[in-house]
Design a protein around this motif. Structure first.
Motif, mmCIF file in Angstrom:
data_model
loop_
_atom_site.group_PDB
_atom_site.id
_atom_site.type_symbol
_atom_site.label_atom_id
_atom_site.label_comp_id
_atom_site.label_asym_id
_atom_site.label_seq_id
_atom_site.Cartn_x
_atom_site.Cartn_y
_atom_site.Cartn_z
ATOM 1 N N PRO A 199 0.824 -1.221 0.000
ATOM 2 C CA PRO A 199 0.000 0.000 0.000
ATOM 3 C C PRO A 199 0.857 1.270 0.000
ATOM 4 C CG PRO A 199 -0.033 -1.078 2.152
ATOM 5 C CD PRO A 199 0.611 -2.037 1.215
ATOM 6 N N LYS A 200 0.432 2.259 -0.771
ATOM 7 C CA LYS A 200 1.242 3.464 -0.972
ATOM 8 C C LYS A 200 0.877 4.584 0.001
ATOM 9 C CE LYS A 200 1.637 2.500 -5.938
ATOM 10 N NZ LYS A 200 0.794 1.294 -5.880
ATOM 11 N N ASN A 201 -0.302 4.522 0.615
ATOM 12 C CA ASN A 201 -0.715 5.611 1.499
ATOM 13 C C ASN A 201 -1.657 5.084 2.583
ATOM 14 O OD1 ASN A 201 -3.347 5.393 0.212
ATOM 15 N ND2 ASN A 201 -2.470 6.575 -1.489
ATOM 16 N N ASP A 202 -2.085 5.989 3.476
ATOM 17 C CA ASP A 202 -2.945 5.602 4.593
ATOM 18 C C ASP A 202 -4.276 5.031 4.111
ATOM 19 O OD1 ASP A 202 -0.965 6.479 6.216
ATOM 20 O OD2 ASP A 202 -2.117 8.076 7.192
ATOM 21 N N GLU A 203 -4.798 5.590 3.024
ATOM 22 C CA GLU A 203 -6.091 5.135 2.526
ATOM 23 C C GLU A 203 -6.025 3.676 2.080
ATOM 24 O OE1 GLU A 203 -9.402 6.230 -0.925
ATOM 25 O OE2 GLU A 203 -7.663 7.535 -0.611
ATOM 26 N N GLU A 204 -4.979 3.319 1.346
ATOM 27 C CA GLU A 204 -4.826 1.935 0.890
ATOM 28 C C GLU A 204 -4.575 1.000 2.065
ATOM 29 O OE1 GLU A 204 -1.913 1.658 -2.182
ATOM 30 O OE2 GLU A 204 -3.007 2.963 -3.565
ATOM 31 N N LEU A 205 -3.817 1.473 3.052
ATOM 32 C CA LEU A 205 -3.553 0.675 4.244
ATOM 33 C C LEU A 205 -4.834 0.464 5.044
ATOM 34 C CD1 LEU A 205 -1.527 -0.789 5.991
ATOM 35 C CD2 LEU A 205 -0.841 1.409 6.984
ATOM 36 N N ARG A 206 -5.641 1.508 5.160
ATOM 37 C CA ARG A 206 -6.920 1.398 5.864
ATOM 38 C C ARG A 206 -7.813 0.356 5.191
ATOM 39 N NH1 ARG A 206 -10.831 4.310 8.975
ATOM 40 N NH2 ARG A 206 -9.338 5.942 9.472
ATOM 41 N N LYS A 207 -7.849 0.367 3.858
ATOM 42 C CA LYS A 207 -8.679 -0.601 3.134
ATOM 43 C C LYS A 207 -8.268 -2.028 3.450
ATOM 44 C CE LYS A 207 -10.092 2.239 -0.823
ATOM 45 N NZ LYS A 207 -9.943 2.461 -2.283
ATOM 46 N N ILE A 208 -6.959 -2.269 3.520
ATOM 47 C CA ILE A 208 -6.463 -3.613 3.858
ATOM 48 C C ILE A 208 -6.905 -3.997 5.259
ATOM 49 C CG2 ILE A 208 -4.367 -4.927 4.408
ATOM 50 C CD1 ILE A 208 -2.999 -3.512 2.051
ATOM 51 N N ILE A 209 -6.724 -3.100 6.209
ATOM 52 C CA ILE A 209 -7.086 -3.377 7.602
ATOM 53 C C ILE A 209 -8.578 -3.671 7.723
ATOM 54 C CG2 ILE A 209 -7.279 -2.356 9.917
ATOM 55 C CD1 ILE A 209 -4.690 -0.751 9.199
ATOM 56 N N GLU A 210 -9.400 -2.819 7.107
ATOM 57 C CA GLU A 210 -10.848 -2.998 7.203
ATOM 58 C C GLU A 210 -11.307 -4.270 6.497
ATOM 59 O OE1 GLU A 210 -12.353 0.685 5.672
ATOM 60 O OE2 GLU A 210 -12.251 1.696 7.632
ATOM 61 N N GLN A 211 -10.702 -4.592 5.350
ATOM 62 C CA GLN A 211 -11.086 -5.792 4.618
ATOM 63 C C GLN A 211 -10.728 -7.058 5.393
ATOM 64 O OE1 GLN A 211 -12.895 -6.257 1.909
ATOM 65 N NE2 GLN A 211 -12.643 -8.480 2.116
ATOM 66 N N GLU A 212 -9.528 -7.098 5.965
ATOM 67 C CA GLU A 212 -9.112 -8.294 6.717
ATOM 68 C C GLU A 212 -9.939 -8.447 7.994
ATOM 69 O OE1 GLU A 212 -7.309 -10.459 5.268
ATOM 70 O OE2 GLU A 212 -7.034 -9.050 3.619
ATOM 71 N N ALA A 213 -10.297 -7.326 8.625
ATOM 72 C CA ALA A 213 -11.158 -7.390 9.812
ATOM 73 C C ALA A 213 -12.530 -7.929 9.427
ATOM 74 C CB ALA A 213 -11.282 -6.007 10.442
ATOM 75 N N LYS A 214 -13.039 -7.489 8.279
ATOM 76 C CA LYS A 214 -14.344 -7.960 7.808
ATOM 77 C C LYS A 214 -14.323 -9.459 7.548
ATOM 78 C CE LYS A 214 -17.814 -7.067 4.205
ATOM 79 N NZ LYS A 214 -18.109 -6.282 2.976
ATOM 80 N N GLU A 215 -13.231 -9.952 6.925
ATOM 81 C CA GLU A 215 -13.119 -11.386 6.639
ATOM 82 C C GLU A 215 -13.110 -12.226 7.914
ATOM 83 O OE1 GLU A 215 -10.102 -12.622 3.965
ATOM 84 O OE2 GLU A 215 -10.727 -11.251 2.366
ATOM 85 N N LEU A 216 -12.558 -11.659 8.979
ATOM 86 C CA LEU A 216 -12.527 -12.368 10.262
ATOM 87 C C LEU A 216 -13.790 -12.111 11.090
ATOM 88 C CD1 LEU A 216 -8.805 -11.785 11.282
ATOM 89 C CD2 LEU A 216 -9.846 -13.977 10.712
ATOM 90 N N ASN A 217 -14.686 -11.277 10.534
ATOM 91 C CA ASN A 217 -15.940 -10.964 11.213
ATOM 92 C C ASN A 217 -15.703 -10.286 12.567
ATOM 93 O OD1 ASN A 217 -18.740 -10.882 11.278
ATOM 94 N ND2 ASN A 217 -18.890 -12.796 12.434
ATOM 95 N N VAL A 218 -14.735 -9.365 12.586
ATOM 96 C CA VAL A 218 -14.480 -8.589 13.805
ATOM 97 C C VAL A 218 -14.694 -7.109 13.508
ATOM 98 C CG1 VAL A 218 -12.853 -10.259 14.744
ATOM 99 C CG2 VAL A 218 -11.997 -8.357 13.366
#
Length: 289
Positions: A199-218
């Motif tokens: 990820p190149k910036n905070d926005e792309e990093l946030r998307k990764i964090i939110e997506q992985e949290a969603k996959e784990l249902n947290v």
């Protein structure tokens, strides 16, 4: 519930069956870290518990070192005034990855140590962490990294050590709200995605964090997301070999996959299955009586 059960099962399998080159040590060689404030009797008992040979190399960890690496991230009261956490690090075969097993550690889990050690650049080692009494386990990482540097004759940059300690503490704090297994799995999955997609910036990093949290249902709070963005920005800025990070994470998954396919693994799963059948029958009996 099922996702949490699967993550827990994976964690059990990963750390219950250690594999066996830890830096420049020969396979099977051991180095031990002992807390400076252990009594002589406690030291002897822990060395016996670890199965350490008489001529084992011993590295001493001080309480001052614990505060140096953890003081920025957790309360001084949690670190305490005595160094007692200890560990045995055994060289494993090249390419086997990291395994961790703990005793008397009640806050930092096995997988949290693995994630932090991968960030620090440690690889191919079986690690046993213990203490004579129950402790949080935050200080053990300091000793393991110190031992790794001595055995490998390799200096890990100070900022990398700090990042590894911060990661361990942040994961443990997350575990208090979303569960230890979910927290450790989330950190591993985020690192895996960072290694893949950079990820190149905070926005792309946030998307990764939110997506992985969603996959784990947290569900993460905004404060937790911001802390994770800060942590992973720090890790991204370091001279870390992301190919090695990805490789070590894959080693962990490969061990799980190979175990599940083995005769021993199938037998283990059958035992788990029978346990839950018994548990469901027991619950039914309680409610019908």
């Amino acid at each position: 519930m099922m996702k949490k059960l699967i993550i827990l099962l994976m964690t059990i399998i990963l750390f219950a069956f250690p594999v066996r080159s830890f830096a420049d040590m020969a396979e099977g060689d051991m180095i031990v870290t002992l807390g400076e404030n252990l009594t002589e009797e406690q030291k002897t008992n822990l060395l016996n518990e670890m199965g350490a040979p008489q001529d084992v190399q011993i590295v001493t960890v001080t309480n001052q070192e614990e505060h140096q690496y953890l003081g920025k991230y957790i309360a001084k009261s949690l670190i305490g005034t005595k160094a007692i956490s200890s560990s045995a690090i055994t060289a494993a075969s090249k390419g086997s990855g990291i395994t961790v097993k703990t005793k008397n550690i009640n806050w930092v889990t096995d997988e949290m140590y693995v994630n932090a050690l991968i960030t620090a650049g440690v690889k191919d080692a079986n690690i046993y962490i213990t203490a004579p009494v129950t402790v949080s386990g935050t200080a053990a990482l300091t000793g393991i990294i110190k031992a790794y540097e001595i055995s490998a004759d390799e200096t890990i940059p100070e900022e990398v050590k700090q990042a590894a300690n911060q990661e361990m503490v942040e994961t443990a704090k997350l575990g208090d709200s979303i569960g230890n297994e979910n927290a450790a799995a989330l950190m591993a999955k985020i690192k895996e995605e960072i290694a893949k997609n950079k990820p190149k910036n905070d926005e792309e990093l946030r998307k990764i964090i939110e997506q992985e949290a969603k996959e784990l249902n947290v569900t993460l709070t905004e404060e937790q997301i911001q802390r994770l963005i800060e942590l992973f920005n720090k890790i991204k800025s370091l001279d870390i070999d992301w190919n090695q990070v990805s490789d070590q994470l894959n080693k962990a998954k490969d061990r799980i996959s190979n175990f599940l396919k083995s005769e021993e693994g199938q037998g283990f799963l059958e035992k788990i299955k029978q346990f839950f059948i018994w548990l469901i029958d027991t619950i039914k009996a309680i409610f019908s009586s």
